[in-house]
Design an enzyme around this catalytic site. Structure first.
Site, PDB file in Angstrom:
ATOM      1  N   LEU A 102       0.838  -1.201   0.000  1.00 53.44           N
ATOM      2  CA  LEU A 102       0.000   0.000   0.000  1.00 53.44           C
ATOM      3  C   LEU A 102       0.872   1.251   0.000  1.00 53.44           C
ATOM      4  O   LEU A 102       1.933   1.286   0.607  1.00 53.44           O
ATOM      5  CB  LEU A 102      -0.902  -0.008   1.236  1.00 53.44           C
ATOM      6  N   THR A 115      -1.364  -9.136   7.914  1.00 55.13           N
ATOM      7  CA  THR A 115      -1.080 -10.460   8.461  1.00 55.13           C
ATOM      8  C   THR A 115      -0.128 -11.191   7.527  1.00 55.13           C
ATOM      9  O   THR A 115      -0.200 -11.049   6.310  1.00 55.13           O
ATOM     10  CB  THR A 115      -2.384 -11.257   8.691  1.00 55.13           C
ATOM     11  N   HIS A 116       0.799 -11.948   8.136  1.00 50.18           N
ATOM     12  CA  HIS A 116       1.857 -12.589   7.345  1.00 50.18           C
ATOM     13  C   HIS A 116       2.089 -14.008   7.873  1.00 50.18           C
ATOM     14  O   HIS A 116       2.175 -14.211   9.093  1.00 50.18           O
ATOM     15  CB  HIS A 116       3.143 -11.757   7.463  1.00 50.18           C
TER      16      HIS A 116
END
Ligand code: GRF
Length: 215
Positions: A102, A115-116
């Site tokens: 982004l 989230t990863h």
């Protein structure tokens, strides 16, 4: 990011997706209960025809799509995406498997939770599960973080471990991580919405604002 922020109760969530949207579904399911404290008010995507958008439609949640290739520049795409996000007045933006970095128009306007599927700062990027497996780690996991302009470099909010098991391939390990990831994301976002949160440098705290205390 050094400014403290407190999110009001009944948080409005705009969720960004690029794929199957099982993390989105977990948020949709959780927010069906008003006591969760947050609800998904819109879902954005960078591509058509994905299950994530179908999940939003089935839940009666409005959607918007901005494909990078439809814009003359990355800046124009960033601006269009940010404008649609802003139209839904989110308290939090959730990047849940959104496969684009982004830009400033979104990051400067809204707190973004990402989230990863790895234990950051190890194995950032689009192939966190594959890279962890190839490295031979015995424990990996998932990370919920605040997004910044880098690739998975933002302040960490929550992490949970997942063991790598003999015979794991990328798909099997990723599915096991995602089971934990969905629960961690739902729990973290709900606590942020209900209890408020602050960020100071790289340290994110949920609730307990007066006393300090790491959350
Ligand atoms: C998640 O593991 C997310 O961390 C990663 O892609 C996966 C998205 O899964 N970036 P889903 O679309 O929520 O099912």
């Amino acid at each position: 990011m050094s400014l403290g922020v407190r999110v009001s109760k009944a948080g409005r969530l705009v969720v960004l997706v690029s794929g199957s949207g099982t993390n989105l579904q977990a948020l949709l399911d959780a927010s069906a209960d008003p006591s969760y404290g947050a609800r998904v008010v819109a879902v954005g995507a960078d591509r058509d025809g994905i299950e994530g958008l179908a999940r939003a439609s089935r839940a009666g949640v409005p959607t918007f799509v901005h494909k990078l290739r439809d814009y003359p520049s990355r800046d124009a795409w960033d601006a269009a995406l940010a404008a649609d996000i802003a139209a839904h007045k989110p308290d939090l933006v959730i990047s849940a498997g959104f496969m684009k970095i982004l830009g400033a128009p979104t990051l400067d306007a809204f707190p973004v939770v990402n989230t990863h599927p790895a234990l950051l700062p190890a194995f950032p990027g689009a192939h966190g599960v594959r890279d962890a497996l190839a490295y031979g780690v015995k424990v990996t996991g998932c990370t919920v973080m605040l997004a910044d302009a880098g690739v998975d470099t933002g302040p960490i909010i929550a992490q949970e471990t997942v063991p790598v098991l003999p015979g794991d391939d990328e798909a099997r390990l990723h599915e096991r991580i995602k089971t934990v990831e969905r629960r961690l994301l739902v729990d973290t976002v709900g606590r942020m919405a209900r209890e408020g949160w602050t960020v100071s440098g790289r340290i994110v705290r949920i609730g307990n604002h007066l006393g300090g205390g790491n959350s």
